[in-house]
Design an enzyme around this catalytic site. Structure first.
Site, PDB file in Angstrom:
ATOM      1  N   LYS A 177       0.795  -1.219   0.000  1.00 29.00           N
ATOM      2  CA  LYS A 177       0.000   0.000   0.000  1.00 29.00           C
ATOM      3  C   LYS A 177       0.835   1.279   0.000  1.00 29.00           C
ATOM      4  O   LYS A 177       0.358   2.341  -0.416  1.00 29.00           O
ATOM      5  CB  LYS A 177      -0.940   0.006   1.204  1.00 29.00           C
ATOM      6  N   SER A 183       1.760  -9.882  -0.289  1.00 29.40           N
ATOM      7  CA  SER A 183       1.416  -8.460  -0.294  1.00 29.40           C
ATOM      8  C   SER A 183       1.552  -7.766   1.045  1.00 29.40           C
ATOM      9  O   SER A 183       1.653  -6.538   1.094  1.00 29.40           O
ATOM     10  CB  SER A 183      -0.015  -8.278  -0.806  1.00 29.40           C
TER      11      SER A 183
END
Length: 329
Positions: free
Chosen positions: A50, A303
């Site tokens: 992110k 991730s």
């Protein structure tokens, strides 16, 4: 969204965002019969991908906009990234989250100096608070996924994959609101059009998959999951990621809680990596035999790592679905 937008994002935040390693997985390569590489994006500064999108978005704002402050709804990782990116540029972030967001993610966002608002029991309710703050206080919204600068930032991960594994035939990417999946797919297919990109998510509240099946963005019930970072809707007024995922993803595969837990255990026991449930879905899909027509090297995106360590320990000790009672209630 073009490859030039993604390349510009990479230049814009050079020095602020890590280029993460892509390493071979002997165990998964043996299982699949082709080279499997793990893209260690959970080693990113804030513990997830992110930071790429948040940093690109903040750097794309004017000085006046940064001075007003930024605001976003988050399931945790975007909030942490935006708080970090805003503080680095002298801006203040306000992060709105639902009660489903794990406390370890909430406390880290507070530690980074953000103003934290806990609202309701879904991402959609948190988003309503964001929109109120934009209207009443003039804050600048930086959405977690449905924003061109955010998608372009996430797409830089796809550029790195192609550079690090030039012959990649398949990329496995977690999908929630679609910012990561859309950006990665745009970058990978611009550089290697024949490469398949498959999105992976949990069975509980798979918003993008349900929306693609319906042919338009739809509401889904948000439920507790090991892959909590993949929770939330895609927005009924989705402008960017729904179209891109529809056009660019080759498939979306759903995973059970037990399969996600197995992926987390494999990451720890075989790869010596601590990943959250959302970060383990690619490994989980390979272990569960849900990927078909494997005909060349595979890149698996890990991730994020921002899992509560007590929860991680329970999964390592054999728990397959810590939330089954809540989900059934």
């Amino acid at each position: 969204m073009t490859i030039e937008d993604i390349e510009a994002a990479a230049r814009r935040f050079s020095g602020r965002v890590l280029t993460t390693p892509l390493v071979a997985s002997p165990s998964l390569s043996k299982r699949c019969g082709v080279p499997v590489g793990l893209k260690l994006e959970h080693h990113q500064t804030t513990g997830s991908f992110k930071l790429r999108g948040a940093t690109n978005a903040v750097l794309s704002l004017s000085n006046e906009e940064r001075a007003r402050g930024v605001v976003a709804a988050s399931t945790g990782n975007h909030g942490r990234a935006l708080a970090h990116a805003a503080r680095a540029e002298g801006s203040l972030a306000t992060i709105c989250m639902s009660h489903l967001v794990p406390e370890n993610k909430v406390s880290e966002i507070r530690r980074l100096g953000a103003d934290v608002r806990i609202v309701g029991s879904s991402q959609d309710e948190a988003q309503e608070e964001v929109e109120r703050l934009v209207a009443e206080k003039g804050l600048v919204m930086v959405p977690p996924f449905d924003h061109p600068a955010v998608v372009a930032g996430q797409g830089t991960l796809g550029l790195e994959i192609v550079e690090q594994m030039p012959d990649v035939a398949l990329v496995l990417v977690p999908v929630s609101g679609g910012g990561l999946a859309a950006g990665v797919a745009a970058a990978v297919k611009a550089r290697r059009p024949a490469t398949r990109v498959i999105g992976l998510t949990m069975e509980r509240g798979a918003a993008m998959q349900a929306s693609l099946a319906a042919g338009k963005p739809v509401l889904v019930e948000e439920q507790p999951s090991l892959a909590d970072s993949l929770g939330g809707g895609i927005g009924l007024d989705n402008r960017v990621t729904f179209r891109m995922c529809r056009e660019l993803l080759d498939d979306i595969i759903l995973l059970t809680e037990g399969e996600i837990a197995a992926g987390m255990r494999h990451a720890y026991a075989e790869e010596r990596e601590i990943v959250e449930g959302a970060g383990a879905v690619g490994i989980a899909a390979l272990l569960a035999g849900k990927i078909n027509d494997i005909d060349g090297p595979i890149a698996v995106i890990l991730s994020g790592r921002n899992v509560h360590m007590g929860l991680h320990l329970s999964v390592m000790n054999g728990e397959t679905d810590p939330f089954r009672k809540e989900a059934a209630a």
